[in-house]
Write an enzyme that holds these catalytic residues in place. Sequence first.
Site, PDB file in Angstrom:
ATOM      1  N   CYS A   1       7.078  -6.199   7.545  1.00 18.32           N
ATOM      2  CA  CYS A   1       8.159  -5.427   7.857  1.00 18.32           C
ATOM      3  C   CYS A   1       9.085  -6.606   8.963  1.00 18.32           C
ATOM      4  O   CYS A   1       8.030  -7.252   9.420  1.00 18.32           O
ATOM      5  CB  CYS A   1       7.718  -4.692   8.787  1.00 18.32           C
ATOM      6  SG  CYS A   1       9.008  -3.830   9.329  1.00 18.32           S
TER       7      CYS A   1
ATOM      8  N   GLU B   1       0.920  -1.143   0.188  1.00 16.76           N
ATOM      9  CA  GLU B   1       0.142  -0.094   0.526  1.00 16.76           C
ATOM     10  C   GLU B   1       0.901   1.237  -0.504  1.00 16.76           C
ATOM     11  O   GLU B   1       1.513   1.532   0.765  1.00 16.76           O
ATOM     12  CB  GLU B   1      -0.675  -0.581   1.020  1.00 16.76           C
ATOM     13  CG  GLU B   1      -1.824  -0.802   1.382  1.00 16.76           C
ATOM     14  CD  GLU B   1      -2.981  -0.996   2.261  1.00 16.76           C
ATOM     15  OE1 GLU B   1      -4.096  -1.884   2.374  1.00 16.76           O
ATOM     16  OE2 GLU B   1      -2.504  -1.280   3.416  1.00 16.76           O
TER      17      GLU B   1
ATOM     18  N   CYS C   1      -0.847   5.322   9.973  1.00 15.22           N
ATOM     19  CA  CYS C   1       0.967   5.061  10.198  1.00 15.22           C
ATOM     20  C   CYS C   1       0.158   3.985  11.314  1.00 15.22           C
ATOM     21  O   CYS C   1      -0.986   3.911  11.679  1.00 15.22           O
ATOM     22  CB  CYS C   1       1.265   5.687  11.676  1.00 15.22           C
ATOM     23  SG  CYS C   1       0.994   7.530  10.947  1.00 15.22           S
TER      24      CYS C   1
ATOM     25  N   SER D   1      11.820   7.061   7.021  1.00 15.12           N
ATOM     26  CA  SER D   1      11.812   6.355   9.060  1.00 15.12           C
ATOM     27  C   SER D   1      12.514   5.322   8.752  1.00 15.12           C
ATOM     28  O   SER D   1      11.800   4.426   8.334  1.00 15.12           O
ATOM     29  CB  SER D   1       9.940   7.622   9.036  1.00 15.12           C
ATOM     30  OG  SER D   1       9.754   7.102  10.223  1.00 15.12           O
TER      31      SER D   1
ATOM     32  N   ASN E   1      -2.819   5.069  16.746  1.00 15.62           N
ATOM     33  CA  ASN E   1      -4.307   4.869  15.960  1.00 15.62           C
ATOM     34  C   ASN E   1      -4.108   3.482  16.582  1.00 15.62           C
ATOM     35  O   ASN E   1      -3.460   2.324  15.450  1.00 15.62           O
ATOM     36  CB  ASN E   1      -3.536   4.339  14.158  1.00 15.62           C
ATOM     37  CG  ASN E   1      -3.798   6.101  13.402  1.00 15.62           C
ATOM     38  OD1 ASN E   1      -4.237   7.068  14.433  1.00 15.62           O
ATOM     39  ND2 ASN E   1      -2.148   6.514  13.171  1.00 15.62           N
TER      40      ASN E   1
ATOM     41  N   CYS F   1       7.523  -4.558  15.053  1.00 18.55           N
ATOM     42  CA  CYS F   1       6.591  -3.385  16.708  1.00 18.55           C
ATOM     43  C   CYS F   1       5.828  -3.398  17.398  1.00 18.55           C
ATOM     44  O   CYS F   1       5.442  -3.909  16.032  1.00 18.55           O
ATOM     45  CB  CYS F   1       7.279  -1.787  16.473  1.00 18.55           C
ATOM     46  SG  CYS F   1       8.540  -1.366  15.575  1.00 18.55           S
TER      47      CYS F   1
ATOM     48  N   GLY G   1       7.386  -1.417   5.761  1.00 17.12           N
ATOM     49  CA  GLY G   1       8.826  -1.968   6.093  1.00 17.12           C
ATOM     50  C   GLY G   1       9.410  -1.353   6.398  1.00 17.12           C
ATOM     51  O   GLY G   1       9.698   0.367   7.026  1.00 17.12           O
ATOM     52  N   GLU G   2      10.854  -1.906   6.174  1.00 14.77           N
ATOM     53  CA  GLU G   2      11.732  -0.441   7.157  1.00 14.77           C
ATOM     54  C   GLU G   2      12.897  -0.106   6.132  1.00 14.77           C
ATOM     55  O   GLU G   2      13.977  -1.114   5.913  1.00 14.77           O
ATOM     56  CB  GLU G   2      12.453  -1.535   8.453  1.00 14.77           C
ATOM     57  CG  GLU G   2      14.188  -0.903   9.442  1.00 14.77           C
ATOM     58  CD  GLU G   2      13.680  -0.044   9.513  1.00 14.77           C
ATOM     59  OE1 GLU G   2      12.792   0.778  10.177  1.00 14.77           O
ATOM     60  OE2 GLU G   2      15.036   1.040   9.285  1.00 14.77           O
TER      61      GLU G   2
ATOM     62  N   CYS H   1       3.357   8.498   0.182  1.00 20.72           N
ATOM     63  CA  CYS H   1       4.260   7.941   2.209  1.00 20.72           C
ATOM     64  C   CYS H   1       4.144   6.350   1.205  1.00 20.72           C
ATOM     65  O   CYS H   1       3.351   5.916   0.136  1.00 20.72           O
ATOM     66  CB  CYS H   1       3.248   7.907   2.948  1.00 20.72           C
ATOM     67  SG  CYS H   1       3.840   6.281   4.171  1.00 20.72           S
TER      68      CYS H   1
ATOM     69  N   CYS I   1       2.442  -1.756  15.671  1.00 26.37           N
ATOM     70  CA  CYS I   1       2.275  -1.663  13.936  1.00 26.37           C
ATOM     71  C   CYS I   1       1.761  -3.270  13.834  1.00 26.37           C
ATOM     72  O   CYS I   1       2.290  -4.382  13.949  1.00 26.37           O
ATOM     73  CB  CYS I   1       2.952  -1.899  13.668  1.00 26.37           C
ATOM     74  SG  CYS I   1       3.476  -1.370  11.438  1.00 26.37           S
TER      75      CYS I   1
ATOM     76  N   SER J   1      12.276   6.211  14.459  1.00 24.83           N
ATOM     77  CA  SER J   1      11.491   5.710  15.285  1.00 24.83           C
ATOM     78  C   SER J   1      11.865   5.860  16.839  1.00 24.83           C
ATOM     79  O   SER J   1      12.245   4.921  17.096  1.00 24.83           O
ATOM     80  CB  SER J   1      10.785   4.246  14.563  1.00 24.83           C
ATOM     81  OG  SER J   1      10.137   4.968  13.735  1.00 24.83           O
TER      82      SER J   1
HETATM   83  N1  SAH Z   1       9.673   1.382   9.958  1.00 26.18           N
HETATM   84  C1  SAH Z   1       9.961   2.381   9.333  1.00 26.18           C
HETATM   85  C2  SAH Z   1       9.025   3.323   8.695  1.00 26.18           C
HETATM   86  C3  SAH Z   1       7.341   2.676   8.695  1.00 26.18           C
HETATM   87  S1  SAH Z   1       6.039   3.283   9.757  1.00 26.18           S
HETATM   88  C4  SAH Z   1       9.495   3.587  10.516  1.00 26.18           C
HETATM   89  O1  SAH Z   1       9.334   2.273  11.809  1.00 26.18           O
HETATM   90  O2  SAH Z   1       9.937   4.372  10.979  1.00 26.18           O
HETATM   91  C5  SAH Z   1       6.407   4.606   9.844  1.00 26.18           C
HETATM   92  C6  SAH Z   1       5.975   5.252  11.513  1.00 26.18           C
HETATM   93  O3  SAH Z   1       4.730   4.789  12.089  1.00 26.18           O
HETATM   94  C7  SAH Z   1       6.833   5.007  12.849  1.00 26.18           C
HETATM   95  O4  SAH Z   1       7.421   6.143  13.972  1.00 26.18           O
HETATM   96  C8  SAH Z   1       6.092   4.297  13.681  1.00 26.18           C
HETATM   97  O5  SAH Z   1       6.644   3.426  14.481  1.00 26.18           O
HETATM   98  C9  SAH Z   1       4.489   4.365  13.307  1.00 26.18           C
HETATM   99  N2  SAH Z   1       3.155   3.807  13.499  1.00 26.18           N
HETATM  100  C10 SAH Z   1       3.442   2.077  13.093  1.00 26.18           C
HETATM  101  N3  SAH Z   1       2.563   1.580  14.001  1.00 26.18           N
HETATM  102  C11 SAH Z   1       1.369   3.076  14.393  1.00 26.18           C
HETATM  103  C12 SAH Z   1       0.337   2.866  15.314  1.00 26.18           C
HETATM  104  N4  SAH Z   1      -0.325   1.882  14.992  1.00 26.18           N
HETATM  105  N5  SAH Z   1       0.483   4.532  15.348  1.00 26.18           N
HETATM  106  C13 SAH Z   1       0.816   5.315  15.086  1.00 26.18           C
HETATM  107  N6  SAH Z   1       1.931   5.088  15.053  1.00 26.18           N
HETATM  108  C14 SAH Z   1       2.482   4.509  14.240  1.00 26.18           C
END
Ligand code: SAH
Length: 357
Positions: free
Chosen positions: A114, A94, A337, A195, A294, A118, A163-164, A107, A121, A218
């Site tokens: 990924c 997406e 996000c 990011s 979120n 986390c 993804g990272e 974005c 996420c 992050s």
């Molecule tokens: N892997 C990279 C980029 C993708 S995530 C990273 O971790 O930075 C982009 C951002 O969205 C990151 O800061 C991540 O921590 C945040 N994110 C992930 N899940 C989320 C959620 N459920 N609510 C709000 N932000 C979230």
Amino acid sequence: MTAGLTDVASLERRELTEALLARGHQRFRADQMFQWIYRHGITDLAAMSDLPIKVREQLATEFTVSTPELVHREQSVDGTQKFLLRFADGQRVESVFIPDTPAMTFCISTQVGCAMACSFCLTGKMGLTRNLTAAEIVGQVRVLADALSMRESRFNIVLMGMGEPLHNYDETMKALRILADEHGFAMSPRRITLSTVGLLPALEKMAREPIMPNLAISLHAPSDVQREALVPINRKYGVADIIAACKRFPLSRRSRITFEYVMLAGVNDSAADAHALARLLKGVKSKVNQIPLNAAAGIPFERPADEVVDRFARILADHRLVVSVRKSRGRDIRAACGQLIVEGGRKSPAQHLAVMM
Ligand code: SAH
């Protein structure tokens, strides 16, 4: 993609020039082809009308231009749009368009799924299926620019989709070089933000790249104990090491590193956490971006109350930190996000809400 043909979408202009020279073409054809593909959105070699017909016919026997297929598109009530794209092998990602933030932002994803897992996420729940190629990363930008009629417009790119990016280092950096090419999109690296959870060896390597995007880390917690529970890779690359690397990171005079901080009720949102974060970021050219969670089914956390988010921001501001609270966009279509996930064939209720195509 047709077998035996070279995919121009996977090549930097330097590589395309070499491939053309090796087949007896003139070197400036690479510049022309880049302009057609990236500036005009034309991928049909036969339609590249400033090339002699004979050359076009010859090129069509040697090259092809792959483009991800746009399979689904949804629009949120707030104008955010989510795009589901499919690649040649059937894998899907997406990508999200976020209008007026204040700029227009794409974005973009760098992996299918990924590996970072986390705990808050949804993409992390998928695990990693595979890396995207540079062609697939840039392909998302090409598809969105066309779908939104934005070839001529300015937009920003955030590598904050699925993804990272630093876990797919080479293809991500190659994608940045293609996006920055003066004959293509000619994106300024200042308009691109990468990011990352902070994969240190890759971060150190990026510090030496000629094309340097803005950096967002992050962070999500001020201590190792808290961060380990949220971002498993913290066991390998801890908070102190990440901050030390950030202090060494080359920054242009006016730029700052963004620290993303997802706000989880009762987990990392206390006044003490805010003070600890401020102490940690002392001496770092930083700005903090608080992201109220979120929430989603399967995510074992809650978004804090607005007053808690505000209190946290006020404490950081009192410590003279630059702080912003990310407005959640596209939640109704699960484009916000951490909500990007590729689901099975069935349409979700949210998708029924706002199907556009
Ligand atoms: N892997 C990279 C980029 C993708 S995530 C990273 O971790 O930075 C982009 C951002 O969205 C990151 O800061 C991540 O921590 C945040 N994110 C992930 N899940 C989320 C959620 N459920 N609510 C709000 N932000 C979230």
